[in-house]
Design a protein around this motif. Structure first.
Motif, PDB file in Angstrom:
ATOM      1  N   ARG A  44      28.925   0.557 -23.694  1.00  0.00           N
ATOM      2  CA  ARG A  44      27.789   0.055 -22.932  1.00  0.00           C
ATOM      3  C   ARG A  44      27.366  -1.341 -23.371  1.00  0.00           C
ATOM      4  O   ARG A  44      27.007  -2.186 -22.540  1.00  0.00           O
ATOM      5  N   ARG A  67      30.350   8.493 -24.481  1.00  0.00           N
ATOM      6  CA  ARG A  67      30.148   7.935 -23.128  1.00  0.00           C
ATOM      7  C   ARG A  67      29.570   6.532 -23.167  1.00  0.00           C
ATOM      8  O   ARG A  67      29.910   5.679 -22.326  1.00  0.00           O
ATOM      9  N   LEU A  68      28.718   6.268 -24.137  1.00  0.00           N
ATOM     10  CA  LEU A  68      27.994   4.995 -24.188  1.00  0.00           C
ATOM     11  C   LEU A  68      28.648   3.955 -25.095  1.00  0.00           C
ATOM     12  O   LEU A  68      28.125   2.843 -25.204  1.00  0.00           O
ATOM     13  N   HIS A  69      29.774   4.271 -25.719  1.00  0.00           N
ATOM     14  CA  HIS A  69      30.262   3.378 -26.771  1.00  0.00           C
ATOM     15  C   HIS A  69      30.721   2.006 -26.277  1.00  0.00           C
ATOM     16  O   HIS A  69      30.835   1.067 -27.060  1.00  0.00           O
ATOM     17  N   GLU A  86      27.469  11.971 -25.770  1.00  0.00           N
ATOM     18  CA  GLU A  86      26.731  10.822 -25.242  1.00  0.00           C
ATOM     19  C   GLU A  86      27.137   9.534 -25.949  1.00  0.00           C
ATOM     20  O   GLU A  86      27.273   8.482 -25.320  1.00  0.00           O
ATOM     21  N   ASP A 109      18.898   4.261 -22.007  1.00  0.00           N
ATOM     22  CA  ASP A 109      20.112   5.073 -21.931  1.00  0.00           C
ATOM     23  C   ASP A 109      20.484   5.659 -23.299  1.00  0.00           C
ATOM     24  O   ASP A 109      20.970   6.783 -23.386  1.00  0.00           O
ATOM     25  N   ALA A 110      20.282   4.892 -24.362  1.00  0.00           N
ATOM     26  CA  ALA A 110      20.632   5.363 -25.705  1.00  0.00           C
ATOM     27  C   ALA A 110      19.657   6.426 -26.199  1.00  0.00           C
ATOM     28  O   ALA A 110      20.038   7.365 -26.909  1.00  0.00           O
ATOM     29  N   TYR A 149      19.339  -0.475 -21.816  1.00  0.00           N
ATOM     30  CA  TYR A 149      20.179  -0.062 -22.944  1.00  0.00           C
ATOM     31  C   TYR A 149      19.421   0.900 -23.846  1.00  0.00           C
ATOM     32  O   TYR A 149      19.936   1.949 -24.245  1.00  0.00           O
ATOM     33  N   THR A 189      28.951   0.767 -32.152  1.00  0.00           N
ATOM     34  CA  THR A 189      29.388  -0.478 -31.524  1.00  0.00           C
ATOM     35  C   THR A 189      29.931  -1.440 -32.572  1.00  0.00           C
ATOM     36  O   THR A 189      30.987  -2.063 -32.386  1.00  0.00           O
ATOM     37  N   ASP A 209      35.857   5.857 -21.544  1.00  0.00           N
ATOM     38  CA  ASP A 209      34.593   6.308 -22.127  1.00  0.00           C
ATOM     39  C   ASP A 209      34.066   7.553 -21.402  1.00  0.00           C
ATOM     40  O   ASP A 209      33.627   8.519 -22.037  1.00  0.00           O
ATOM     41  N   LEU A 233      24.245   4.431 -31.878  1.00  0.00           N
ATOM     42  CA  LEU A 233      25.053   3.694 -30.907  1.00  0.00           C
ATOM     43  C   LEU A 233      25.320   2.285 -31.388  1.00  0.00           C
ATOM     44  O   LEU A 233      26.440   1.772 -31.266  1.00  0.00           O
ATOM     45  N   HIS A 245      35.756   8.762 -30.149  1.00  0.00           N
ATOM     46  CA  HIS A 245      35.312   7.793 -29.142  1.00  0.00           C
ATOM     47  C   HIS A 245      36.425   7.341 -28.207  1.00  0.00           C
ATOM     48  O   HIS A 245      36.170   6.957 -27.064  1.00  0.00           O
TER      49      HIS A 245
END
Length: 475
Positions: free
Chosen positions: A345, A341-343, A338, A364-365, A361, A376, A312, A372, A290
């Motif tokens: 968000r 990229r989203l970590h 992905e 996108d996830a 959210y 997080t 990210d 995700l 990540h």
């Protein structure tokens, strides 16, 4: 625990041949301590003095099915189905005493004359134990049982010779360090450090398979540290070396490599939150990778502060590249990159979670939502207990909001109530970019305002079209 082995042993003995349970079958059976539930359904690996054609003759009447795809390498595979027993896959290989040509990936197949010769050519002592069947006599010429009990990884012969025969054994060393939470002997560690460059001759697919097993192990930190310490990581995941070198000079506790390992371990602890539990290789790889964009985005400012803006996005691109180099399948590559990229968000909504923000959210996830959220949570390694508790509480609140919206609307399948065909029919236009633009506009309205019926959707489409009709381009 292995009645099939007893049955086969009796057949081979009657034919004048030796037969032994070997390798992982012996190791895992010993680790299970006699408990079949701990062992689970396992395949049986056996070694024999019989040549392949004789092995085939012996097993044909006993087996439900026989495969000879590995016969040229001395292996006959078969399957046994019996009432009241699980279907068992069996591989029987003639004693081997392979010799390797330097630089070659494949051995010259040479049959051995004894089980001791066969065991000597195996990668580690813990995999160089055998049990003769049908009498179940234990054979352990290299002290594998003692090493298994001590959690020690050694090679049966000189490690330079063993690793020279097959350099992938160096990565297997790290894999078993993770799977068994074991310590590598100093001699094999030194040899791996000296011979790490020979890993360049090994295919990406073989390295990938060992990496996956390492990451799925019970102590991946131990295996990953071994890769980095020996220099093997340069040929497996070179990004790990960059993470190790990336430090925040003002905040020693923000060592990026140590942070990465902590995130990985915390992600593992959260796997029970996932629908399928663990080990979850996608989540673990995402936790490991990540922050790989941080070294390339690191900036030290005049006041001494350090930032990693857009790490990210950069990290997601690097993740895709590395996973493609290792020949991961497309779906795993997509899922891991992905998540990288989203970590961050979650933190973009720190000011508050409106319904629209929650919908966005979740959209996108997509199918990675639970992973995700777990990533997080795992990414919180601050030593400030109040800050850590506050972030975890905010994730709790987000998950509660998602649950409420799921009750009220189809939040997991966000889409307008009309599709592209309905848009073209209503506006009287042909296929083209404007259809996609109109659909995206309606999707944004769905996210911002919540569910809309078809009448309201068409009215919104008319309003959008009134602004864009001049862009028809002759449609």
């Amino acid at each position: 625990m292995h009645p099939e082995a007893r049955e086969l042993g009796a057949r081979f003995e009657a034919a004048g041949h030796e037969l032994y349970l070997v390798g992982g079958t012996v190791r895992d059976t010993l680790l299970a301590g006699g408990d079949p539930d701990l062992l689970g359904d396992v395949d049986l690996d056996l070694a024999t003095s019989a040549p392949p054609e004789e092995t085939e003759r012996i097993v044909r009447p006993w087996a439900t099915a026989v495969w000879l795809t590995g016969a040229e390498f001395g292996t006959v595979s078969c399957q046994r189905e019996a009432e009241g027993r699980p279907t068992r896959n069996v591989e029987i290989t003639t004693f081997r005493a392979d010799s390797y040509t330097p630089g070659s990936r494949h051995p010259e197949v040479v049959y051995g004359t004894s089980i001791e010769d066969d065991l000597a050519r195996r990668d580690l002592t813990i995999n160089a134990m055998a049990v003769r069947v049908p009498e179940f006599r234990f054979v352990d010429p290299f002290g594998g049982l003692q090493d298994l009990r001590a959690g020690l990884l050694r090679t049966p012969i000189d490690p330079h010779t063993s690793f020279g025969d097959d350099p992938l054994r160096m990565v297997r060393l790290a894999r078993f360090a993770s799977v068994l939470d074991a310590e590598a002997d100093s001699a094999v560690t030194v040899a791996a450090s000296e011979m790490a460059d020979q890993l360049g001759a090994v295919s990406a697919e073989r390295i990938r398979d060992e990496l996956v097993k390492l990451v799925a192990g019970r102590a991946p930190r131990r295996g990953l540290n071994l890769l980095v310490r020996t220099g093997l990581s340069a040929h497996v995941l070179p990004e790990l070396d960059e993470l190790r070198a990336c430090r925040d000079p003002q905040h020693r506790h923000k060592d990026v490599w140590l942070h990465t390992l902590a995130v990985l371990e915390q992600a593992i602890d959260l796997e029970d939150r996932l629908p399928d539990g663990g080990p979850d290789v996608v989540l673990r790889l995402a936790a490991l990778l990540h922050d790989i964009g941080k070294p390339d985005t690191k900036e030290v400012h005049r006041d001494g502060t350090v930032t990693f803006h857009h790490h990210d996005v950069v990290g997601a691109r690097m993740t895709r590249h590395r996973m493609r180099e290792l020949r991961f399948d497309k779906e795993t590559t997509r899922a891991v990159s992905e998540l990288v990229r989203l970590h961050l968000r979650f933190h973009t909504f720190a000011s508050g979670w409106t319904d629209a923000a929650v919908r966005r959210y979740v959209r996108d996830a997509g199918d990675l939502l639970e992973r995700l959220n777990a990533l997080t949570r795992a990414d919180v390694t601050t030593g400030n207990a109040r800050k850590a508790a506050r972030i975890q509480r905010h994730v709790d609140e987000l998950e509660e909001r998602i649950a409420v919206l799921r009750e009220q609307e189809e939040i997991d399948a966000l889409r307008p109530p009309i599709d592209g065909n309905a848009i073209m029919a209503h506006l009287g236009i042909r296929p083209g970019p404007l259809v996609g633009q109109a659909w995206k506009h309606l999707l944004e309205l769905r996210i911002e305002e919540g569910p809309m019926d078809e009448e309201a959707t068409l009215a919104a489409l008319d309003a959008w079209w009134a602004e864009h009709a001049g862009e028809t381009g002759g449609q």
